[in-house]
Design a protein around this motif. Structure first.
Motif, short mmCIF file in Angstrom:
data_model
loop_
_atom_site.label_atom_id
_atom_site.label_comp_id
_atom_site.label_asym_id
_atom_site.label_seq_id
_atom_site.Cartn_x
_atom_site.Cartn_y
_atom_site.Cartn_z
N HIS A 1 11.04 6.55 -7.50
CA HIS A 1 9.93 5.73 -7.57
C HIS A 1 8.81 5.86 -7.42
O HIS A 1 7.30 5.89 -7.91
CB HIS A 1 10.71 4.37 -8.77
N ALA A 2 8.82 5.18 -6.24
CA ALA A 2 8.05 4.96 -5.05
C ALA A 2 7.51 6.37 -4.76
O ALA A 2 5.46 6.38 -4.77
CB ALA A 2 8.78 4.77 -3.61
N LYS A 3 7.86 7.82 -4.69
CA LYS A 3 7.24 8.70 -4.94
C LYS A 3 6.10 9.01 -5.94
O LYS A 3 5.45 10.13 -6.13
CB LYS A 3 7.92 10.59 -5.07
N LYS A 4 6.78 8.52 -7.14
CA LYS A 4 5.86 8.72 -8.30
C LYS A 4 4.47 7.60 -8.38
O LYS A 4 3.55 8.18 -9.28
CB LYS A 4 6.62 7.98 -9.95
N LEU A 5 4.70 6.35 -7.62
CA LEU A 5 3.35 6.01 -7.54
C LEU A 5 2.93 5.95 -6.32
O LEU A 5 0.77 5.73 -6.29
CB LEU A 5 4.34 4.45 -7.26
N GLU B 1 1.23 -0.87 0.08
CA GLU B 1 0.23 0.41 0.20
C GLU B 1 0.90 0.27 0.08
O GLU B 1 1.86 1.75 -0.58
CB GLU B 1 -0.55 -0.15 1.63
N ASP B 2 0.73 2.13 1.67
CA ASP B 2 1.58 3.04 1.05
C ASP B 2 3.04 3.08 1.60
O ASP B 2 3.46 4.12 2.13
CB ASP B 2 0.73 3.88 2.05
N TYR C 1 12.30 4.78 14.37
CA TYR C 1 11.65 5.76 13.90
C TYR C 1 10.61 5.21 12.76
O TYR C 1 10.98 4.58 11.79
CB TYR C 1 12.70 7.09 13.14
N VAL C 2 9.02 6.05 13.04
CA VAL C 2 8.36 5.83 11.62
C VAL C 2 8.66 6.87 11.37
O VAL C 2 8.25 8.13 12.20
CB VAL C 2 6.95 5.45 12.41
N MET C 3 8.81 7.07 10.07
CA MET C 3 8.85 8.12 9.32
C MET C 3 7.41 8.44 8.11
O MET C 3 7.64 7.36 7.19
CB MET C 3 10.14 8.57 8.58
N VAL C 4 7.04 9.54 7.83
CA VAL C 4 5.97 9.58 7.23
C VAL C 4 6.66 10.23 5.82
O VAL C 4 7.52 11.46 6.17
CB VAL C 4 4.95 10.02 7.28
N TYR C 5 6.69 10.62 4.29
CA TYR C 5 6.47 11.25 3.32
C TYR C 5 5.39 11.85 2.84
O TYR C 5 4.47 10.74 2.61
CB TYR C 5 7.13 11.04 2.16
N GLN C 6 5.41 13.09 2.65
CA GLN C 6 3.80 13.17 2.34
C GLN C 6 4.44 14.62 1.20
O GLN C 6 4.88 15.75 1.09
CB GLN C 6 3.11 14.41 2.71
N GLU C 7 3.38 13.93 -0.66
CA GLU C 7 3.87 15.16 -1.09
C GLU C 7 3.29 17.03 -1.16
O GLU C 7 2.25 16.20 -0.83
CB GLU C 7 2.95 14.72 -2.63
#
Length: 147
Positions: A93-97, A69-70, A137-143
């Motif tokens: 590539h992951a950020k494109k998906l 998933e994400d 750490y749990v890390m998050v990326y948000q466009e």
């Protein structure tokens, strides 16, 4: 070149995973990772979305990215290919998906942690990995939204 995982990639992916895990997670005994090979082969790869980065010259698998998933379940680069931009290409590539991504990284894996910060990830929380007892750490990326 980045392409979708094919069944014949399995052995090469497991080799990259073991090599990269032993380098990046030097604080965890290699036997721990070796004991997970069957799970990687039978559960992790079949149940997730995996992309491989192949060396254009040799055709060898130099790294791979696995998404659930994400969630980035894994991004690994063979030690011989470190510093060549492969991790960055896989992350792009992951950020494109996906527009949102989450991952976990051990606090002791300072190189990976720094890489994720440079890729725009933010710390969401700190926790202890139940299997190893090591902090992560749990890390998050948000466009970013375009205005």
């Amino acid at each position: 070149m980045i392409r979708k995982f094919r069944q014949e990639d399995e052995d090469a992916i497991i080799r990259v995973w073991l090599e990269a895990s032993s380098v990046g997670h030097h604080f965890i005994p290699l036997a721990y990772w070796e004991n997970l090979v069957k799970d990687v082969r039978d559960i992790y790869l079949p149940q997730n979305e995996t992309y491989v980065y192949t060396d254009d010259t040799t055709g060898n698998i130099a790294g791979f990215l696995t998404l659930s998933e994400d969630y980035i379940a894994g991004i690994f680069v063979a030690p011989d290919y470190h510093g060549q931009g492969i991790g960055q290409a896989l992350m792009a590539h992951a950020k494109k998906l996906r527009t949102k991504l989450e991952l976990k990284v051990y606090l002791e894996n300072t190189q990976a942690f720094s890489f994720y910060l440079r890729q725009g990830f933010k710390i969401s929380r700190e926790q202890t990995d139940e299997d190893t007892g090591h902090k992560e750490y749990v890390m998050v990326y948000q466009e970013a939204l375009s205005v």
